[in-house]
Structures are given as structure tokens and as C-alpha cells.
Design a protein around this motif. Structure first.
Motif, PDB file in Angstrom:
ATOM      1  N   TYR A 159      -9.019  47.168  84.273  1.00 33.73           N
ATOM      2  CA  TYR A 159      -9.716  47.105  82.926  1.00 33.73           C
ATOM      3  C   TYR A 159     -10.125  45.795  82.581  1.00 33.73           C
ATOM      4  O   TYR A 159     -11.303  45.937  81.791  1.00 33.73           O
ATOM      5  N   GLN A 160     -10.561  44.591  82.929  1.00 37.96           N
ATOM      6  CA  GLN A 160     -11.213  43.544  82.520  1.00 37.96           C
ATOM      7  C   GLN A 160     -11.185  42.968  83.752  1.00 37.96           C
ATOM      8  O   GLN A 160     -10.840  42.590  84.950  1.00 37.96           O
ATOM      9  N   ILE A 161     -12.690  42.633  83.959  1.00 40.72           N
ATOM     10  CA  ILE A 161     -13.243  41.673  84.976  1.00 40.72           C
ATOM     11  C   ILE A 161     -13.738  40.723  84.623  1.00 40.72           C
ATOM     12  O   ILE A 161     -15.134  40.720  83.980  1.00 40.72           O
ATOM     13  N   PHE A 162     -14.020  39.415  84.867  1.00 41.02           N
ATOM     14  CA  PHE A 162     -14.045  37.704  84.417  1.00 41.02           C
ATOM     15  C   PHE A 162     -14.435  37.497  86.514  1.00 41.02           C
ATOM     16  O   PHE A 162     -14.206  37.194  86.190  1.00 41.02           O
ATOM     17  N   PHE A 163     -16.028  36.986  86.087  1.00 37.91           N
ATOM     18  CA  PHE A 163     -16.961  36.387  86.421  1.00 37.91           C
ATOM     19  C   PHE A 163     -18.001  34.977  86.431  1.00 37.91           C
ATOM     20  O   PHE A 163     -18.607  35.398  85.633  1.00 37.91           O
TER      21      PHE A 163
END
Length: 87
Positions: A10-14
Motif C-alpha cells: 500500500y506504500q512504495i517509497f523509492f
């Protein structure tokens, strides 16, 4: 790590050098560059396997910058990792 095996992201940080994924079941996976400990995995060096960082905590959000990552849990606690020489 096969990203298809991660269910309920539900959350992707890149950033260009790393990726942090938080799932709906509070599992947190981190992979990529880690030369300053910015993946929060307890060691230095690139991680290509993906490691569940959450443990007993329910982590809800991830953000970061050039050489650090910050993780927020459901109780409002913030966990930081990476280089701390700039504050």
C-alpha cells in the motif's frame, strides 16, 4: 526478491538507489544501496533480497533522502537510519 510475491503493497517509497515497500499487513521490505545503513537492516552493504523490517512494530510510512530513511509506526514513533553526520 520477486516483487510479485509481495502481497498488499500500500506504500512504495523509492529513490534512484533504493526501494522500501510497506504492505497492508505491516511488512516492510527494503532493498538497494545501503552503504550508509540507509535501509535500516542492521548492516552495511547492498541488499537485493528484501528484508522485513517491521518485526513487532506496525510501520505505516517510509520517507527518506540522499543517505537516510525514516519510518513511522502506528503510534507516531519515528525510526531513522543512515548517515547522521549532517544532523
Amino acid at each position: 526478491l520477486n516483487l510479485g510475491e509481495i502481497k498488499g503493497a500500500y506504500q512504495i517509497f523509492f529513490l534512484p538507489d533504493r526501494l522500501v515497500i510497506i504492505t497492508s499487513s505491516s511488512k516492510v521490505y527494503a532493498l538497494g544501496a545501503n552503504d550508509n545503513g540507509q535501509l535500516c537492516i542492521g548492516s552495511i552493504g547492498e541488499n537485493v533480497q528484501g528484508i522485513n523490517l517491521a518485526g513487532d512494530r506496525k510501520l505505516t510510512q517510509a520517507v527518506g533522502g540522499y543517505i537516510h530513511t525514516l519510518l513511522l509506526d502506528d503510534k507516531g514513533n519515528v525510526y531513522g537510519c543512515g548517515r547522521t553526520s549532517a544532523g
